[in-house]
Design an enzyme around this catalytic site. Structure first.
Site, PDB file in Angstrom:
ATOM      1  N   LYS B  51       0.862  -1.276  -0.061  1.00 61.44           N
ATOM      2  CA  LYS B  51      -0.013   0.049   0.081  1.00 61.44           C
ATOM      3  C   LYS B  51       0.972   1.132  -0.068  1.00 61.44           C
ATOM      4  O   LYS B  51       0.387   2.486  -0.393  1.00 61.44           O
ATOM      5  CB  LYS B  51      -0.840  -0.052   1.291  1.00 61.44           C
ATOM      6  N   SER B 307       1.602  -9.710   0.299  1.00 68.10           N
ATOM      7  CA  SER B 307       1.213  -8.359  -0.058  1.00 68.10           C
ATOM      8  C   SER B 307       1.521  -7.418   1.358  1.00 68.10           C
ATOM      9  O   SER B 307       1.685  -6.368   1.107  1.00 68.10           O
ATOM     10  CB  SER B 307      -0.260  -8.214  -0.556  1.00 68.10           C
TER      11      SER B 307
END
Lengths: 324, 324
Positions: B51, B307
């Site tokens: 992110k 992730s």
């Protein structure tokens, strides 16, 4: 001895096989250390430690006939796995002498990599004599964990990577703290830096009570550790500096540092929390020195090598809980 | 919409700021999966998740005047930290709306990065309305967690890296499994691959019961999850696909996959053990699919994106003990 041509030749053989490990950092760790700390995450290397580099360099660097007969090594666990993986990839028979008190995970993983593992008693047995005898009997090439030009050249590839990574960051001068046992990693990185990044100075870090290298550097003569066991940093408890590595470090290294077992363990917990990497206690001593011996370090930026990540899980869990 | 020029522009702004994360692998995981599994360790990214890329792309990509007034975001934790870190580096005020049940570590870390954190109730409150009101009141630019061209372009930089890394390995065709919530990562990687590595096909992976994207792709129309909470994969529980992301994935993605919470947790333990990285449950679902849904995957090699790594430590410890 290992010169820059030997080192770059090893790096060439390693290209595409060893991982180029990243330099990580965290604002939390920077704040703790009072300076920027760049962590070379060599725990992400194949087999979980930098020893894969030395193992690959040796197995790929000996002559083909010797490779066909096989290699033998003695190791507390990380050199074992590095050698086993390199030998397997080369289709080369591999015998590993491991201390019977090595972490079970390291013994199991070495066997899983196809090596024949023979256990020895770290205090009673002479591993060198055992290795020599087996080598003679089966025609194996002995690859010692640090005192071998090809092994040092393989570990030196980390120094070449650091030279590139530091240049990319515009970092011309910095101390490179690294976990030190026999000195293979330290000597390799120091030799690579001497030729390719002379502003990077190696400083070996050891567990308190096992600081034979620091004392040898300070006194100018090889010193031996009083004890052979008794630190949680199982990966870096060699009794004395290597015969090849010590003169290199006498010429090139800065003063050694030492940290307590608790500091190594806390560094392990902090690396989990802030870098999302798994480091073993012996692999965390350089980060521990960066964080907890900051007053003995100079400069705005320090590089710490996190050299391995093969930790027993019970110890890891207990450490996370203790330093929550 | 996000085109390849927007993506490469974002990658240019990210260069030297986002980490180029390594592709890891382990023979143990390959054996479990029955094929080669390459893990893109994006948990090693700044702030511990991909992110950071979208956040940086957005903060650096909006106009200077808007940046000076500040940005606002809503997030279960990882977008929050990515935005906060990017805003801090740009000297840009940052307000983050976080669900009150987000892991405390994520809330604490977002605050530590200098953002103003406002908590909301994930079930009762309408975070979009709250965000819109705050944005209007303070002149802030709202940066949503996935449905924004600059955010998608930032996440797409992972696809550009994968294109290079795959080409380097001679890997022309592979499925790219990735954790999917609103679809920002999936759409970004799919768009980058379309232009720069058309043999890489994105397949979103979700927790069972929260597979809105898989069902939307299968049915051709946006589907909503029946529940909003109740999975350990807190990072990827968006209620429905994004309006920008779904059409991209309808055009470019393969079928979605889903895994149980237990499979995500076991993948997290295996990543610790064999890759020495720290992954959070939601960040581990793609690896879980590679390991435990192998029969739904084709090809000799699969790429799985890990992730994020911002996991609560008690859960991590309990998971290591459970899957010892």
């Amino acid at each position: 001895m290992t010169d820059i041509a030997t080192i770059e030749a090893a790096a060439f053989r390693l290209a595409g096989h060893a991982r180029r490990t990243p330099l990580l950092s965290s604002p939390v760790l920077d704040a703790l250390a009072g300076r920027q700390v760049l962590i070379k995450a060599e725990c992400l290397q194949h087999t979980g430690s930098f020893k894969f580099r030395g193992g690959w360099s040796a197995v790929s660097g000996i002559d083909a006939e010797a490779r066909e007969r096989g290699v033998i090594a003695f190791s507390s666990g990380n050199h074992a796995q590095g050698m086993a993986a390199a030998a397997k990839a080369h289709g080369c028979p591999c015998v590993i002498l491991m201390p019977s008190d090595a972490p079970p995970v390291k013994i199991a993983r070495t066997r899983a990599l196809g090596a024949e593992v023979i256990l020895y008693d770290r205090v009673k047995d002479d591993r060198q004599a055992m290795g020599d005898a087996l080598a003679a009997e089966r025609g194996l090439t002995l690859v010692p964990p640090f005192d071998h030009p090809l092994v040092i050249a393989g570990q030196a590839s980390i120094g070449l990577e650091l030279a590139e990574q530091a240049a990319h960051l515009g970092l011309l001068r910095a101390d490179v703290l690294l976990p030190c046992s026999g000195g293979g990693l330290a000597a390799g990185v120091a030799l690579a830096a001497e030729s390719r990044a002379p502003g990077l100075r190696v400083r070996p870090v050891e567990p308190e009570g096992f600081d034979d290298m620091a004392r040898s550097l300070a006194s100018g003569a090889p010193c031996r550790n009083a004890r052979l066991t008794g630190s949680v940093c199982d990966a870096i408890l060699s009794p004395e500096p290597g015969k090849l590595t010590l003169p290199v470090l006498q010429r090139l290294a800065g003063p050694g540092l030492s940290v307590t077992d608790d500091q190594a363990l806390e560094a392990m917990a902090l690396a989990f929390r802030h870098l999302r990497i798994v480091v073993e206690p012996g692999g965390a001593v350089a980060l521990a020195a960066a964080l907890f011996r900051a007053e003995e370090i100079e400069g705005d930026t320090v590089i710490a090598i996190a050299s391995g990540g093969n930790v027993d899980e019970d110890l890891f869990i207990a450490t996370l809980q203790r330093f929550a």
